[in-house]
Scaffold this active site. Structure first.
Site, PDB file in Angstrom:
ATOM      1  N   ILE A  13     -58.992  23.306 -18.019  1.00 21.91           N
ATOM      2  CA  ILE A  13     -58.570  23.370 -19.424  1.00 21.91           C
ATOM      3  C   ILE A  13     -57.331  22.513 -19.637  1.00 21.91           C
ATOM      4  O   ILE A  13     -57.240  21.763 -20.600  1.00 21.91           O
ATOM      5  CB  ILE A  13     -58.289  24.831 -19.861  1.00 21.91           C
ATOM      6  CG1 ILE A  13     -59.504  25.727 -19.601  1.00 21.91           C
ATOM      7  CG2 ILE A  13     -57.907  24.876 -21.339  1.00 21.91           C
ATOM      8  CD1 ILE A  13     -59.226  27.222 -19.728  1.00 21.91           C
ATOM      9  N   LYS A  17     -55.345  31.043 -14.253  1.00 20.53           N
ATOM     10  CA  LYS A  17     -54.189  30.174 -14.159  1.00 20.53           C
ATOM     11  C   LYS A  17     -53.794  30.102 -12.699  1.00 20.53           C
ATOM     12  O   LYS A  17     -53.650  31.123 -12.039  1.00 20.53           O
ATOM     13  CB  LYS A  17     -53.055  30.763 -14.986  1.00 20.53           C
ATOM     14  CG  LYS A  17     -51.806  29.937 -14.932  1.00 20.53           C
ATOM     15  CD  LYS A  17     -51.050  30.121 -16.208  1.00 20.53           C
ATOM     16  CE  LYS A  17     -50.058  29.012 -16.403  1.00 20.53           C
ATOM     17  NZ  LYS A  17     -49.562  29.037 -17.763  1.00 20.53           N
ATOM     18  N   ASP A  35     -42.503  33.213 -24.149  1.00 19.49           N
ATOM     19  CA  ASP A  35     -42.873  31.833 -24.486  1.00 19.49           C
ATOM     20  C   ASP A  35     -43.681  31.824 -25.777  1.00 19.49           C
ATOM     21  O   ASP A  35     -44.718  31.181 -25.873  1.00 19.49           O
ATOM     22  CB  ASP A  35     -43.671  31.200 -23.335  1.00 19.49           C
ATOM     23  CG  ASP A  35     -43.774  29.678 -23.472  1.00 19.49           C
ATOM     24  OD1 ASP A  35     -42.961  29.092 -24.236  1.00 19.49           O
ATOM     25  OD2 ASP A  35     -44.653  29.076 -22.830  1.00 19.49           O
TER      26      ASP A  35
END
Ligand code: ATP
Ligand code: MG
Ligand code: MG
Length: 286
Positions: free
Chosen positions: A14, A37, A140
């Site tokens: 991705i 991830k 974030d």
């Protein structure tokens, strides 16, 4: 049985960020499409490894329809990489929505902004709810990390996991990209807390209306100055004073005057919109 790497097949990459790479994957046993991830585990200290794993464990407990689901984590045999398995979102994010609106020169409908506002607030309330004394901070928050589903419902994702590893004051230094959403206390090198998430949320809601963040500048120094002062223009006149006031109440420089997430949700107008838009049912999935 805990999962192993063999239980998944990589479909595609991705993208990569400052702290790792995200890939689209398939769970072999049922074909479910997910994402993981990959983060460099080998180069972390023992303390960092423990902090990361305990943060992922907290994320796994968040089960809410407005939060990206975190399922599992796998550390490879050689202890070099940690794979964090999560729900896959492929319906875009608020950053691309905002840039499409800017390109087409159209403002979003007010009720759509309210819908996003209520859903982000619900998601953050779930994060900030203290479980065993520990709140989950997003760390974030920015439009690119708020995903949408096929019904244009919000999914808060891409938590700032790597930030957990850095000690408080280094936040400003580890920030990559222009930190339009960074709170005044972080600009001043103070530690990250729930209110810093609230500030970022306010900046995102502002940007959904104005199609640009409340504080912009061509360099970091100028941006910091503007954030510390905290002056910004009203959102476009197309929007009601009610929406403008809620957004302006959230973007407060003084931490103690900035509302908590419960206070945002208890704003009379927010409660009213939550009901009228049909968002006041239980969003927690077990
Ligand atoms: P940075 O983390 O440095 O700010 P980034 O967020 O772009 O940058 P990553 O966190 O590695 O970098 O994410 C890479 C890409 O994967 C981004 O485009 C991000 O939007 C996407 N992504 C993250 N989580 C998911 C998810 N659950 N489903 C689909 N795409 C995702
Ligand atoms: Mg991201
Ligand atoms: Mg990221």
């Amino acid at each position: 049985m805990p999962s192993t790497l063999d239980d998944f097949a990589v479909i595609s990459t991705i993208g990569s960020g400052s702290y790792g790479t995200c890939r689209k994957i398939r769970r072999k046993k049922d074909g479910k499409v997910l994402a993981w991830k990959e983060m460099d585990y080998g180069s972390m200290t023992e303390t960092e490894k423990q902090m990361l794993v305990s943060e992922v464990n907290l994320l796994r407990e968040l089960r809410h329809s407005n939060i990206v689901r975190y399922y599992d984590r796998i550390i490879d045999r050689s202890n070099t990489t940690i794979y964090i398995i999560m729900e896959y979102c492929d319906r875009g994010d608020l950053a691309s929505l905002i840039s499409r609106c800017r390109r087409d020169e159209v403002y979003m409908e007010e009720d759509f902004v309210w819908k996003i506002l209520v859903q982000i607030t619900q998601a953050l309330q779930e994060c900030h709810r203290r479980k065993n004394g520990k709140a989950v901070l997003h760390r974030d928050l920015k439009p690119a990390n708020i995903f949408l589903d096929s019904d244009e419902n919000v999914k808060l994702g891409d938590f700032g996991l790597a930030r957990v590893l850095h000690h408080e004051t280094s936040f400003a230094k580890t920030y990559v990209g222009t930190p339009y959403y960074m709170s005044p206390e972080l600009v001043n090198n103070m530690s990250y807390n729930e209110k810093s998430d609230i500030w970022s949320m306010g900046c995102i809601l502002y940007e959904l209306c104005a199609l640009r963040p409340p504080f912009t500048a061509s360099n970091q120094h100028e941006l910091n100055k503007k954030i510390r002062v905290g002056d910004f223009a009203r959102i476009p006149n197309k929007y009601t004073d009610g929406l403008n006031n809620v957004v302006a109440k959230i973007i407060r420089v003084e931490v103690h005057k900035r509302p908590t997430i419960d206070e945002v949700l208890n704003e009379p107008l927010v409660m009213k919109k939550r009901t009228s838009l049909g968002l006041d049912f239980n969003q927690r999935d077990e």
